[in-house]
Scaffold this active site. Structure first.
Site, short mmCIF file in Angstrom:
data_model
loop_
_atom_site.label_atom_id
_atom_site.label_comp_id
_atom_site.label_asym_id
_atom_site.label_seq_id
_atom_site.Cartn_x
_atom_site.Cartn_y
_atom_site.Cartn_z
N THR A 185 0.91 -1.21 0.01
CA THR A 185 -0.07 -0.22 0.08
C THR A 185 0.84 1.37 0.17
O THR A 185 1.93 0.87 0.35
CB THR A 185 -0.92 0.14 1.33
OG1 THR A 185 -0.06 0.15 2.48
CG2 THR A 185 -1.69 -1.33 1.34
N GLU A 328 -5.85 -3.62 -2.16
CA GLU A 328 -6.26 -5.10 -1.55
C GLU A 328 -7.20 -5.46 -2.22
O GLU A 328 -7.54 -6.66 -2.01
CB GLU A 328 -6.76 -4.50 -0.18
CG GLU A 328 -5.66 -4.17 0.84
CD GLU A 328 -5.45 -2.39 0.60
OE1 GLU A 328 -4.96 -1.88 1.73
OE2 GLU A 328 -5.68 -1.81 -0.25
N LYS A 439 -16.71 16.57 9.46
CA LYS A 439 -17.93 16.92 9.99
C LYS A 439 -17.93 17.94 10.96
O LYS A 439 -17.16 18.42 11.71
CB LYS A 439 -17.38 15.53 11.26
CG LYS A 439 -18.63 15.10 11.95
CD LYS A 439 -18.61 13.93 12.64
CE LYS A 439 -20.06 13.50 13.29
NZ LYS A 439 -19.92 12.01 13.94
N TRP A 444 -22.03 15.39 8.23
CA TRP A 444 -20.92 14.87 7.54
C TRP A 444 -21.06 15.91 5.97
O TRP A 444 -22.16 15.99 5.32
CB TRP A 444 -20.99 13.65 6.96
CG TRP A 444 -20.39 12.63 8.14
CD1 TRP A 444 -21.63 11.62 8.57
CD2 TRP A 444 -19.57 12.34 8.65
NE1 TRP A 444 -21.03 10.96 9.52
CE2 TRP A 444 -19.55 11.60 9.63
CE3 TRP A 444 -18.24 13.03 8.85
CZ2 TRP A 444 -18.53 10.89 10.78
CZ3 TRP A 444 -17.26 12.67 9.59
CH2 TRP A 444 -17.52 11.48 10.43
#
Length: 547
Positions: A185, A328, A439, A444
């Site tokens: 990653t 992944e 937030k 959100w």
């Protein structure tokens, strides 16, 4: 009762022998600093057989990690097949990692050998003494004017191939769950983590790239992977092309928009793929090239701005094909190809669909989960939650078990960290990364949606939105905007452009004009870099919108 079918492993030797037997006349072209090289698949297969013998001559362990530090080239493709077909594990090293991350990754994987393009030696060789597991550095001479170190660990790629006898007979990998390749990653937080692909997962993933509602790769295609071969194995395109028998064009070290477009035109490329930043840079130059052969422009790695996709549709007659996944997920998890339910929509509505990340490809299961409660959320295009994924090419854990419960659920699903809504047809719409949501006052705000609207402004080249601390509302959005060359733009104009498009309380509290949005090692916007740059910015906020 069991079926009575032959039990043959799903392994990459099948792909290699298929290419060798059926597609020897097809071609691989690589651009380099001194022109282009061309080889047939038959010539390529002969070189793969020689390279497989080189691993034995170098005494690489039966499952040893074979590092590559290379551009997208035909010779890199040789390593893509020779390593896994001999039981070794291909480990593509990310050229854009910081030196300390590169040292960590090579050591963590225990690379025994690294194949490096000559032009990249200045990045790698200064680290050689820190790469304690690496016994050999094999230089692939790409014509760069770079001194080759006089060191016994350094060997010449072409000389090794010339001295080697081709492997005879068929390659055999009896266990399809044997590791074939590994990628790390990009490591935006903490150390990069290793994702290990099996032969089985790679073959199944490659098959999906041939499906009509996938990428639809075929023998008739000419494919140019712009996405780096160190980025989730170039999204699986190299293996998919080999399985299909597609001709391939590799861009080599010159990744400028002008060079990419030149290759697309000169070789009548039909399928290409890259991250949005590549296509943003190429957009102003589209009119200078004949790209009429293109049938598909794959775009992923981060959310594709609707305005960018529509600009390509207007210029070329084809929009971008939006796909979603991650290292992944090998990485193809969803793709936004048109479906029958979209046929009756007008062009504007179809553009909205194309801006989505699409429907899960066959064999991939997705679910939408409230990250706070763990409860499944409805697919009603209203509720949002974290996307979790499961399937035969989805990682179940990281190499050496790192990451643990932070990334994988108790029942075996991958936590992707992407927040989305899903319509009842299963088409996902990314809202944000969990770590990039703003937030404000307990509600959100989607940084991705704000960015897409801002980048629709005709004077904006790039935009990224980050959360900055606020004394009352906890967080508020800050827009970081790159203006197109030759244009002028004010913060007030940006806010005025956004005002009719989003809720009033979503409007950024401030706009900062920057020269360029920083990128991660795989070309995504680096929000972390921007957050570091504007740490403490709450002191400068001038305007606060009440939620």
């Amino acid at each position: 009762m069991y079926g009575l079918m032959q039990d043959r492993p799903l392994s990459l030797p099948h792909v290699f022998h298929r290419v060798e037997q059926l597609f020897g006349h097809k071609t691989i072209v690589t651009a380099s600093s001194d022109g282009e090289t061309r080889m047939t698949m038959s010539e390529w297969a002969e070189r793969v057989r020689r390279l497989s013998s080189v691993f034995d001559a170098l005494q690489i362990s039966p499952d040893g990690r074979v590092g590559t530090f290379c551009w997208n080239t035909g010779r890199h493709l040789e390593l893509y097949m020779a390593a896994p077909c001999t039981g070794r594990v291909l480990h593509t090293l990310n050229l854009r990692l910081f030196p300390e991350q590169l040292v960590y990754v090579a050591g963590h994987a225990e690379d025994e050998v690294v194949f490096v393009d000559r032009s990249l030696l200045p990045l790698l060789w200064p680290l050689a003494d820190k790469l304690t597991t690496v016994r050999h550095y094999i230089v692939i001479d790409d014509g760069a004017d770079v001194e080759i170190p006089d060191d016994p660990r350094v060997l010449d790629y072409e000389q090794l191939l010339a001295d080697a006898q081709p492997h005879q007979g068929r390659f055999e990998i009896p266990d399809e769950n044997t590791a074939a390749a590994m990628c790390y990653t990009s490591g935006t937080t903490g150390n990069p983590k290793g994702v290990v692909y099996s032969h089985r997962s790679t073959v199944l993933h490659s098959l999906i790239t041939l499906t009509a509602d996938g990428i639809a790769l075929s023998e008739r295609d000419v494919v140019l992977p712009v996405v780096p071969m160190f980025h989730a194995n170039a999204w699986g395109l190299p293996y998919g092309c080999l399985l299909a028998g597609s001709d391939m064009v590799f861009p080599g070290p010159n990744m400028t928009p002008q060079a990419i477009l030149g290759l697309l035109a000169d070789h009548k490329v039909t399928v290409t793929g890259g991250v949005p930043t590549i296509w943003m840079g190429a957009l102003p130059l589209l009119g200078d090239h004949d790209l009429s052969a293109l049938r598909s422009i794959l775009c992923g790695g981060s959310a594709v701005p609707r305005a960018l996709s529509e600009a390509y549709r207007e210029a070329l007659g084809i929009p971008m094909t939006h796909a979603w996944g991650m290292t992944e997920t090998s990485p193809l998890a969803t793709i936004s190809t048109p479906r029958t339910q979209h046929a009756a929509l007008d062009e504007d509505a179809r553009a909205d669909i194309r801006a989505r990340q699409g429907q899960p490809v066959p064999l991939v299961d997705l679910r939408l989960v409230d990250p706070a409660t763990g409860e499944d959320q409805p697919w009603d295009d209203v509720a949002t939650g974290e996307i979790q994924a499961a399937g035969p090419w989805i990682a179940r854990e990281y190499y050496r078990g790192e990451g643990g419960g932070a990334q994988f659920t108790e029942d075996g699903w991958l936590r992707t960290g992407d927040v989305a809504s899903v319509d009842h047809y299963g088409f996902i719409r990314l809202v944000d990364r969990t770590k990039d949501l703003v937030k404000s006052g307990g509600e959100w705000i989607s940084s991705v949606e704000l960015e897409n609207h801002i980048m629709a402004h005709p004077k904006v080249a790039e935009a990224a939105v980050i959360a900055v601390p606020h004394e009352k509302w906890v967080e508020r959005p800050l827009a970081c905007v790159v203006v197109k060359p030759g244009e002028t733009l004010t913060a007030e104009e940006v806010i005025e452009f956004l005002a009719p498009r989003v809720a009033k309380w979503w409007l950024p509290d401030a706009v900062e004009f920057i020269d360029e949005v920083p990128k991660t090692s795989v070309g995504k916007f680096s929000k972390k870099t921007l957050r570091d740059k504007f740490a403490g910015y709450q002191l400068a906020l001038q305007r606060v919108m009440e939620p």
